[in-house]
Design an enzyme around this catalytic site. Structure first.
Site, PDB file in Angstrom:
ATOM      1  N   GLU A 174       0.805  -1.163  -0.054  1.00 23.13           N
ATOM      2  CA  GLU A 174       0.035   0.052  -0.159  1.00 23.13           C
ATOM      3  C   GLU A 174       0.953   1.194   0.074  1.00 23.13           C
ATOM      4  O   GLU A 174       0.322   2.512   0.186  1.00 23.13           O
ATOM      5  CB  GLU A 174      -0.789   0.001   1.196  1.00 23.13           C
ATOM      6  CG  GLU A 174      -1.890  -0.969   1.442  1.00 23.13           C
ATOM      7  CD  GLU A 174      -3.273  -1.030   0.407  1.00 23.13           C
ATOM      8  OE1 GLU A 174      -3.827   0.002   0.604  1.00 23.13           O
ATOM      9  OE2 GLU A 174      -3.587  -1.912  -0.253  1.00 23.13           O
ATOM     10  N   HIS A 250      -4.274   1.718   7.619  1.00 21.67           N
ATOM     11  CA  HIS A 250      -2.752   2.025   7.178  1.00 21.67           C
ATOM     12  C   HIS A 250      -2.250   2.679   8.359  1.00 21.67           C
ATOM     13  O   HIS A 250      -3.059   3.087   9.265  1.00 21.67           O
ATOM     14  CB  HIS A 250      -2.720   3.022   6.117  1.00 21.67           C
ATOM     15  CG  HIS A 250      -3.367   2.661   4.607  1.00 21.67           C
ATOM     16  ND1 HIS A 250      -3.985   3.512   3.858  1.00 21.67           N
ATOM     17  CD2 HIS A 250      -2.965   1.401   3.882  1.00 21.67           C
ATOM     18  CE1 HIS A 250      -4.162   2.866   2.718  1.00 21.67           C
ATOM     19  NE2 HIS A 250      -3.702   1.584   2.774  1.00 21.67           N
ATOM     20  N   CYS A 371      -3.002  11.412   3.691  1.00 21.90           N
ATOM     21  CA  CYS A 371      -3.405  10.628   2.402  1.00 21.90           C
ATOM     22  C   CYS A 371      -2.979  11.272   1.047  1.00 21.90           C
ATOM     23  O   CYS A 371      -2.719  10.699   0.091  1.00 21.90           O
ATOM     24  CB  CYS A 371      -4.801  10.065   2.489  1.00 21.90           C
ATOM     25  SG  CYS A 371      -5.174   8.820   3.784  1.00 21.90           S
TER      26      CYS A 371
END
Length: 448
Positions: A174, A250, A371
């Site tokens: 990721e 995350h 993000c």
């Protein structure tokens, strides 16, 4: 030679919508099917970029992707003209059309993992595009991500690009959302911190029971090998499976690091003391003084952290050595989180100031300040070798603001995704954007 941490923020795409596609992301699922405002989303992101640039930070832009992804729909059996593909998908498999329209590439913390030249064996900045194979709508991103990064960082003397890892669960990757770098100075050798949720091959590691662990230990190790990182320059840590099951999909939802500092929640990791000791020892041997700030669960719960995105923040170093924390408006709206932040900044510690930004459009889909940005540490020579078209300036900000106003809708619902005109609008916008950002032929489509 001076070095910088450059934040390359993702530009929100024209199809920004709330599809509720990200299982394990509380905000994404809870706002599913609501109407979105792509224009407002893009302008909110640009406002943050401009504000950081005005504060003296190096700031860049990462372009969005073509959506709906007609080529991906064709691979799933939909045929005909582009318009017919979209209409068939809407009629026969609307969830697939929604996934193909996702603007999730805006969250460029997931675009890639980046290692600066001071850490790598060949002295180049290394990029590995993330395969994002845990979610279909994100797994289709990495080919375009690789082309865009290649156009931004094209000089092979300074930059090395690696293809995404094999697109299988064992190598779920990721990107930088699970990667942090600690260093005394951005231009000096540092310690790269890889956080994983599970091991694909070693059953001794626990795993979450409710939500998927998207990053594997094996993926993190593979990226470290590809980038030529030394054992002394890497630390691996496991995320606490119980916080993943509470919506921490995350590591950047529960911890953030910068320079010599790790800011984290008490429940973020397994074997925390061992991990901190390893970070301190390895960074110390590279001339750094590792420091950590632990947020106690008694003051801020994991639920508070997930709902406010306290840790999905940007921790930035000022010229005087103090640190600034960039947080979303939702932190001010959470009483416990805001009280904690007030006490943090008034204590005279490492973090001296908090700045709040309205990123509601992104936040409602599960992405905060962290993000939206990919961090790339560059020395002066490397920064000069970056495609200048993607470096934020006041004129570029004005141009992009006008571009958004010209091409973006201010309302988008699920039913709008079935309109073939949306694809044409997106392609027209991106065709113009490639010229603005000097990206060349990074998109496979042609405007007829």
């Amino acid at each position: 030679m001076k070095s910088y941490e450059v934040n390359f923020d993702g530009l929100v795409g024209p199809t920004h919508n709330y599809g509720g596609l990200s299982y394990g992301n509380v905000a994404s699922q809870s706002n599913s099917q609501q109407g979105s405002n792509p224009k407002e989303a893009a302008l909110q992101g640009l406002a943050k970029m401009k504000a950081l640039m005005d504060m003296g930070f190096q700031q860049g832009v990462l372009a969005p992707q073509e959506r709906p992804d007609v080529a991906a729909l064709r691979k799933l059996g939909f045929a005909g003209t582009d318009a017919q593909v979209i209409q068939l998908a809407a009629k026969q498999a609307m969830p697939l059309l929604v996934a193909s329209c996702s603007a999730s590439s805006m969250w460029v913390a997931n675009a890639a993992t980046v290692s600066p030249s001071a850490d790598t064996a060949d002295g180049r900045v290394h990029f590995t595009a993330a395969n994002l194979n845990c979610k279909y709508h994100r797994s289709i991103e990495h080919p375009t991500t690789s082309r865009v990064l290649g156009a931004m960082f094209a000089d092979q003397k300074h930059f090395a690009h690696h293809a995404a890892l094999p697109a299988v669960a064992q190598f779920g990757d990721e990107g930088a959302a699970n990667h942090t770098r600690f260093c005394r100075d951005y231009g000096q050798a540092g310690v790269e911190f890889f956080v994983f949720g599970r091991s694909a091959f070693d059953t001794r590691y626990p795993a979450p029971q409710k939500y998927p662990a998207r990053q594997t230990l094996e993926a993190s190790q593979a990226v470290a090998r590809l980038h030529g990182l030394s054992e002394e320059g890497v630390v691996y840590a496991q995320q606490n499976p119980s916080v993943i099951d509470q919506g921490v999909f995350h590591n950047d939802v529960i911890a953030v690091g910068n320079g010599e500092v790790l800011f984290y929640h008490e429940d973020a990791f397994l074997e925390t003391e061992k991990m901190l000791a390893e970070l301190q020892g390895k960074l110390g041997r590279r001339g750094g003084n590792f420091q950590s700030i632990c947020v106690p669960r008694a003051q801020v719960t994991v639920e508070d952290a997930v709902r406010s995105y306290l840790f999905n923040s940007q921790l930035l170093s000022r010229v005087d050595g103090s640190m600034l924390l960039i947080v979303p408006e939702e932190c001010r709206g959470n009483e416990r989180v805001w009280q904690y932040l007030q006490s943090l900044t008034s204590s005279g510690g490492l973090i001296r100031e908090v700045k709040v930004f309205d990123l509601k459009q992104s936040m409602q889909n599960g992405g905060g300040p962290a993000c939206l940005r990919l961090r790339v540490a560059l020395n002066e020579t490397e920064l000069a070798a970056v495609n200048p078209g993607v470096i934020m300036t006041a004129p570029l900000y004005d141009t992009l603001t006008q571009w958004v106003g010209k091409h973006y809708r201010d309302r988008l619902c699920e039913s709008d995704l079935a309109d073939p005109q949306l694809l044409l609008e997106c392609r027209t916008a991106l065709d113009e954007l490639t010229q603005i950002l000097k990206l060349g032929a990074v998109y496979p489509f042609q405007i007829n």
